[in-house]
Structure formats: structure tokens, C-alpha cells
Design an enzyme around this catalytic site. Sequence first.
Site, PDB file in Angstrom:
ATOM      1  N   GLU A   1       2.645   8.607   2.247  1.00 41.78           N
ATOM      2  CA  GLU A   1       2.765   9.348   0.999  1.00 41.78           C
ATOM      3  C   GLU A   1       3.196   8.342  -0.072  1.00 41.78           C
ATOM      4  OE1 GLU A   1       1.824  12.345   0.479  1.00 41.78           O
ATOM      5  OE2 GLU A   1       1.420  12.793   2.581  1.00 41.78           O
TER       6      GLU A   1
ATOM      7  N   LYS B   1      13.778   2.782   9.237  1.00 43.05           N
ATOM      8  CA  LYS B   1      14.253   1.876   8.198  1.00 43.05           C
ATOM      9  C   LYS B   1      14.353   2.659   6.897  1.00 43.05           C
ATOM     10  CE  LYS B   1      12.800  -1.018   5.070  1.00 43.05           C
ATOM     11  NZ  LYS B   1      14.035  -0.991   4.229  1.00 43.05           N
TER      12      LYS B   1
ATOM     13  N   CYS C   1       8.216  12.508  -6.529  1.00 41.17           N
ATOM     14  CA  CYS C   1       6.779  12.233  -6.457  1.00 41.17           C
ATOM     15  C   CYS C   1       5.972  13.419  -6.966  1.00 41.17           C
ATOM     16  CB  CYS C   1       6.380  11.890  -5.030  1.00 41.17           C
ATOM     17  SG  CYS C   1       6.731  13.186  -3.824  1.00 41.17           S
TER      18      CYS C   1
ATOM     19  N   GLU D   1       2.496   5.702 -12.289  1.00 34.68           N
ATOM     20  CA  GLU D   1       3.673   6.501 -11.948  1.00 34.68           C
ATOM     21  C   GLU D   1       4.913   5.799 -12.505  1.00 34.68           C
ATOM     22  OE1 GLU D   1       5.306   8.861  -8.111  1.00 34.68           O
ATOM     23  OE2 GLU D   1       4.927   6.732  -7.792  1.00 34.68           O
TER      24      GLU D   1
END
Length: 483
Positions: free
Chosen positions: A248, A173, A282, A381
Site C-alpha cells: 500500500e 520492522k 493515505c 502526495e
Amino acid sequence: MTERTQIYIDGTWTDGASTIENRNPSDTFDLIGRYAQADASHLDAALAAARRAQPIWWAAGIQKRHDVLMAIGTELMARADEIGRLLSREEGKPLAEGKGEVYRAGQFFTYFAAEVLRQHGDLAESVRPGIEIDVRREPVGVVAIISPWNFPVATPAWKIAPALAFGNAVVWKPANVTPASAVALTEIIARQDIPKGLFNLVSGPGRDVGQRLVESDQVDAISFTGSVSVGRGIAAAAIMNMTKVQMEMGSKNPLIVMDDADLDLAVVHAAGSAFGGTGQKCTAASRLIVHASVHDAFVEKLVAAAKALKVGHALEDGTQIGPVVSEGQLAQNLGYIETGKSEGAELLCGGERLERATDGYYMAPAVFASTRNDMQINREEMFAPITCVQKADSYAEALALANDTQFGLTAGIMTRSLSRASHFRANMRAGCVMVNLPTAGTDYHVPFGGRGASSYGPREQGSYAAEFYTTVKTAYVFAGLPE
């Protein structure tokens, strides 16, 4: 390249239950296509097909798996320019980065093609006489892969390649923001001589298709890259079926600049880490911890570097920073600019929406100074071309600030001191540490992952990938005595 926009289930391209628009973030009038969306029935069919195909693929043997992965990787590298252009058009990263990402995706497949032939087991002596022991790795089964939009070809490649290499079936997906890249990769895989149903593309909304996928008892393992909040939800769902997980998630990567650093090199690496890929990595350096004695000189050079970066259309020559990926992402980024200012941070440059020849989601790279580690812009973040500078009076203080975070993906230090570099490598709580290098940029043949809220489960990439994509079997054999 074809204009295919369907999903791929059980060896067949098929229409979905609905469609979504895919528009170019560099030019919102550029409609790339309308892409199919799966529903629950499509997902159930994909899972059933994957479970049928997986044992056939495992039985096909290592030479077959090697040859298929090598063919996929070779085609990706050969078509890096073509597919990279499509990737940049729909995701917004500069063309050179798009091409480089596709080429790197090919390298993941060729690397794991070689790993197929290195699947060696172990022999062990038994404590009991006459018994032989061998330890081998076998596929975990059906792997669900949920990948993000910021690296729409490379991230799924480093998941799909080891999954197939070690004999598993895949239900993928991808992110809905970048469906064209997903179709392009799937077309290459679908052309290979693989069992029908071994690989399935089920694009669709996370709240429906994604949630049903992670809750399914037909999935043996889930590899996910995305946000912390979604990752925690996946882990909670997976535990109900004891499904293996690899995740992650978020990051807040620090780059320390010491008083003995090469300032020009430090600025190059800081700007590249903070603003490369429009800050949508990231591994981006969103926290710059600078020794007080060089702080002002560093900041002056960094602001000049940020202002000099060319923001423009992803496919335009000379573009160094493309648009952010979507209108929603741009709104979130601009919200963080206001948050930083309200917290008392000093905005030295950037942070505003930019107008260009085409209607897109352009933003000027931003530098905040006078920040503290307790500010929201230093805790969360942002996934934006925004970096935050804070002072430290010593190496010890800089390291403490760097470690004061829930995350731990990458971290870097700029210094000429071997003792500081060695101490940093040993004491920085991050999965990847860099010395005199950007925080962004890793090799494909070594493990990748972090600590804390950044990662959960076995590492990705390199030979360490076997820990997730295989299960270990220990066999005991008593052959008896020869007559």
C-alpha cells in the site's frame, strides 16, 4: 506500561546495536525514550527463529490461534486509553484519535480470531472416476511486515493479525519515528502462549535492516505500507527471490463536490478528510474538485472551517489538529506551500508554521484555490494539512479530473443525484469510493486497497486478506475400490 525500549527476537527482549531518540512532536523537550536499533545479525537471528517457530504454530491448531488473537485484541481494546495516550504523545495525532486507533487495532485482532475458525476449504468433483479433490489454504510461511508511522498501531495490526491467524510467523520492522507504539504492541503479543520466535520486532534503519529484510531468501512474503519509491524498490528486491508482495503506497485522493450537493455537509467532509490526522493519512482528500456554480460558496465555507480548527498539543483538550510528525515532515510541508505559490495557486489560508506554548511542529491547515491538475501540488502526495481546490464545469469534467492521476486509493463524491452517484461508483478508478462521505474512514471487515501506484498485490483486511497470507493447495486422492 513498562518503559521498555529494546527489540524482541526469538522470544527475548534484547539491546540493539545502537539507539535513537524518540521525542514528542507536540513538545520537542519531551524525550519519550531512547530506543534500540537492530543490525544485520539481529535480523538474521529473527529470521532463523521465525522459520523454526512457524510450523509449530501451524500445528497448534485453529483453537489455539483463535484464543491468542482474541486475547491480544481484548487487551488492546481494554488499554486503548493508556496506549492511545502514548501513541498520541509520540506521533502527534489528537488524543481521541490515538485512543480510537488502538481500539480499532484490537478489533482487527478479534475479527481475525473469528476468521481462524472460518478457514473452510472446498471439495470438487474430478473429471476422472474414483478420484476425490479437496482445496485448502495453508500458511505462506515467514512474513516480513514493514509499517509506517502515521498509524503506528492500527496498520501493523491489520497485517500482524491475519499473518498469525493463517498460521504464519512474523518479522516486523516498524517505522523509526514511532518506536514506543511498536514496543507497546509487541509487549502484548510477547505475553501470549506462542512458540518462541514466532513474532519478532526488529526496529532499525530502512537502508540497512529494511533492505536486508526484503532481500532475504528466508522471507516468504512481504507486506509493506509506505511511499511509492520505497515500494518499487521492495518489489524489485523481492522478485529476485520470487517473494510474494503486498504493498500500500501513495495516494492523491479526490473529493468531487457537485452543484446539487449539501454544501455544509460537503465542507464538513472535505475539511475532515483533508486535515484530519494533520493530513497525514493515505486516504486524505488533497484534491477538491468543485462544480463551478457552487465553487465560490464552497470555498468560502471551507476556508472558514479551516481557520476555525484548533491546532495544538496532541494531549490538550479541544485539540483538533496536532503537530506534524517531525521537523523533516514540517520542512517538506512548508516546501509544498512555496511550490504551490510558485505554480500560480492562490493560498487562501494557512500554510505557515505556528507557535504554541510548547515547542512543536505545528502548521496551520492550508487551502489552495485556482489550481490545475498539472500542478505539482495536485500530482504528488504531500502528506500534509494542505488541500487544493479546482473548478469543473460539469460532472463529466469532474470525473475526468478525478481520474487523471497515477494513484487510485480512495475517492468521493458529494451529490444528491442517484444517477451521478451510481455512475461515479462504476467509473471512478479507485479501490474505495465514497458517496456523501469523507474519503478517509474505512471499515475493518472489508477489503482495503487501491489501483495504479497506490497498491500492488492482494487486498488487505477482511476475508480477502487470505489471498496474501495463505497459499492454495489442491489435493487429489484415489482411494481405490472397497473390498
